[in-house]
Motif scaffolding. Sequence first.
Motif, PDB file in Angstrom:
ATOM      1  N   SER A  26      50.152  47.451  91.962  1.00  0.00           N
ATOM      2  CA  SER A  26      49.052  48.064  91.216  1.00  0.00           C
ATOM      3  C   SER A  26      48.531  47.019  90.217  1.00  0.00           C
ATOM      4  O   SER A  26      49.167  45.976  90.008  1.00  0.00           O
ATOM      5  CB  SER A  26      49.550  49.320  90.499  1.00  0.00           C
ATOM      6  N   THR A  29      51.101  45.913  87.657  1.00  0.00           N
ATOM      7  CA  THR A  29      52.224  45.107  88.178  1.00  0.00           C
ATOM      8  C   THR A  29      51.776  43.700  88.546  1.00  0.00           C
ATOM      9  O   THR A  29      52.463  42.720  88.241  1.00  0.00           O
ATOM     10  CB  THR A  29      52.845  45.806  89.408  1.00  0.00           C
ATOM     11  N   LYS A  98      49.217  51.786  99.959  1.00  0.00           N
ATOM     12  CA  LYS A  98      50.078  52.527  99.018  1.00  0.00           C
ATOM     13  C   LYS A  98      49.294  53.741  98.543  1.00  0.00           C
ATOM     14  O   LYS A  98      48.165  53.601  98.044  1.00  0.00           O
ATOM     15  CB  LYS A  98      50.412  51.631  97.819  1.00  0.00           C
ATOM     16  N   LYS A 137      52.395  54.062 102.246  1.00  0.00           N
ATOM     17  CA  LYS A 137      53.665  53.911 101.538  1.00  0.00           C
ATOM     18  C   LYS A 137      53.710  54.764 100.284  1.00  0.00           C
ATOM     19  O   LYS A 137      52.716  54.889  99.579  1.00  0.00           O
ATOM     20  CB  LYS A 137      53.879  52.455 101.146  1.00  0.00           C
ATOM     21  N   SER A 268      63.017  44.225  98.588  1.00  0.00           N
ATOM     22  CA  SER A 268      63.889  43.167  98.046  1.00  0.00           C
ATOM     23  C   SER A 268      64.396  43.537  96.654  1.00  0.00           C
ATOM     24  O   SER A 268      65.482  43.092  96.265  1.00  0.00           O
ATOM     25  CB  SER A 268      63.191  41.806  98.053  1.00  0.00           C
ATOM     26  N   GLY A 269      63.635  44.286  95.896  1.00  0.00           N
ATOM     27  CA  GLY A 269      64.134  44.893  94.662  1.00  0.00           C
ATOM     28  C   GLY A 269      64.534  43.945  93.542  1.00  0.00           C
ATOM     29  O   GLY A 269      65.291  44.323  92.665  1.00  0.00           O
ATOM     30  N   GLY A 298      58.139  42.435  98.804  1.00  0.00           N
ATOM     31  CA  GLY A 298      57.046  42.046  97.925  1.00  0.00           C
ATOM     32  C   GLY A 298      57.405  40.710  97.303  1.00  0.00           C
ATOM     33  O   GLY A 298      57.015  39.635  97.762  1.00  0.00           O
ATOM     34  N   ARG A 299      58.261  40.809  96.271  1.00  0.00           N
ATOM     35  CA  ARG A 299      58.620  39.600  95.526  1.00  0.00           C
ATOM     36  C   ARG A 299      59.286  38.541  96.400  1.00  0.00           C
ATOM     37  O   ARG A 299      58.967  37.353  96.290  1.00  0.00           O
ATOM     38  CB  ARG A 299      59.556  39.973  94.363  1.00  0.00           C
TER      39      ARG A 299
HETATM   40  C1  5MM Z   1      54.684  45.426  95.472  1.00  0.00           C
HETATM   41  O1  5MM Z   1      55.265  46.314  94.534  1.00  0.00           O
HETATM   42  C2  5MM Z   1      55.264  47.713  94.860  1.00  0.00           C
HETATM   43  C3  5MM Z   1      55.128  48.575  93.669  1.00  0.00           C
HETATM   44  O2  5MM Z   1      54.064  48.275  92.921  1.00  0.00           O
HETATM   45  P1  5MM Z   1      53.784  49.218  91.636  1.00  0.00           P
HETATM   46  O3  5MM Z   1      55.078  49.336  90.879  1.00  0.00           O
HETATM   47  O4  5MM Z   1      52.766  48.440  90.910  1.00  0.00           O
HETATM   48  O5  5MM Z   1      53.290  50.521  92.152  1.00  0.00           O
HETATM   49  C4  5MM Z   1      56.646  48.143  95.361  1.00  0.00           C
HETATM   50  O6  5MM Z   1      56.628  49.489  95.758  1.00  0.00           O
HETATM   51  C5  5MM Z   1      57.064  47.300  96.476  1.00  0.00           C
HETATM   52  O7  5MM Z   1      56.248  47.552  97.597  1.00  0.00           O
HETATM   53  C6  5MM Z   1      58.501  47.570  96.846  1.00  0.00           C
HETATM   54  O8  5MM Z   1      59.318  47.831  95.729  1.00  0.00           O
HETATM   55  C7  5MM Z   1      59.020  46.332  97.532  1.00  0.00           C
HETATM   56  O9  5MM Z   1      58.768  45.238  96.725  1.00  0.00           O
HETATM   57  P2  5MM Z   1      59.972  44.303  96.338  1.00  0.00           P
HETATM   58  O10 5MM Z   1      59.351  43.314  95.398  1.00  0.00           O
HETATM   59  O11 5MM Z   1      61.005  45.177  95.696  1.00  0.00           O
HETATM   60  O12 5MM Z   1      60.424  43.705  97.651  1.00  0.00           O
END
Ligand code: 5MM
Length: 348
Positions: A26, A29, A98, A137, A268-269, A298-299
């Motif tokens: 978002s 973020t 999302k 998602k 990945s968290g 994501g990260r």
């Molecule tokens: C990319 O970040 C997503 C959440 O964004 P917001 O907190 O801004 O809504 C998040 O849902 C993401 O898709 C998942 O947690 C996987 O991302 P990571 O970085 O944990 O692999």
Amino acid sequence: MDIAALNDIATRMVEPGKGILAADESTGTIGKRFDSIGTENTEDNRRDWREMLFRTQPAMENYISGVILYDETIRQDAKDGTPLRKLIEDCGAIPGIKVDKGITALAGRPGENITQGLDGLRERLAEYYELGARFAKWRAVIEISHPDQYVGSTPTRGGLKANNHALGRYAALCQEAGIVPIVEPEILMGGHHSVERCHEVTEKTLNSLFTELYEQGVALEGIVLKPNMVVAGKKCTLQPSREEIAERTIKVLKDTVPAAVPGIAFLSGGQENEEATRNLDMMNKIGGFPWKLTYSYGRALQQSALFAWKGQEKNYDAAQTAFNHRAKMNGLASLGEWSADIDAEVDA
Ligand code: 5MM
């Protein structure tokens, strides 16, 4: 509901050797990510960053099955006027969206949150389908309280039930619209909790989730599960080995996820890039489970590219090289063919 069509999309999302790029940050973020490289959080910068990722080859064609987009991005055009979602489709990848509206405090359950966004979701899904989204998602956020906290510890049964109920309602609405739901109950890994506690909470969460999906008529052939791996909290002094993480994660999934689910794509968290790759690889090396195991990072897919890019056009090639490398490493991990030696090799 056309279960065969949903199953076809879900199966493509977890195609061997490929995984999902989570680019659905978002605006708040992505702002935090840009802060870390001293880049202003403007609409143009967000477009440039994501356009660079979606134009990266061979990453996009070879290792990315789908991209999760944010509302702004699915409507946004590249600098030359091409819709960003078309860049994704042209690589043979599937655009996704999302649809949750973030979290808020859960009334009556101090310390727990609930994900918002069900009101008007049917109408929003119809629009996103028109815009080209074929999967969606929704993320529930579950926090494990400090191990010393006995009174008011979290998550509670009620908190899990509320979050999984929302995931079930979201998933049913997606399937009604011809959209595959990625179902994401994320147990945060920031705390002091042990790997055993994460194992216990992940098991409870997934058990409760699949009960809700069943009760709300969700076709399991047409979903992709996006869970956390079973890890210890980052602040826990005792950290498990990669073998323990892999074995515990596979055990929990086998105990709770029906074989009808085509695939599981991990978040990945906050794991380090290589850590997220090697943990996925270890699970696929062990094997012996009925679903595909891949990534929806994501990260762990974006971070090295972000640091190479630093918001500057002159770093475009370096950023694409970094993204190509992480995508390829995770592609190998989804097949159980990754090694630290391969990861150490720098791509030309
Ligand atoms: C990319 O970040 C997503 C959440 O964004 P917001 O907190 O801004 O809504 C998040 O849902 C993401 O898709 C998942 O947690 C996987 O991302 P990571 O970085 O944990 O692999």
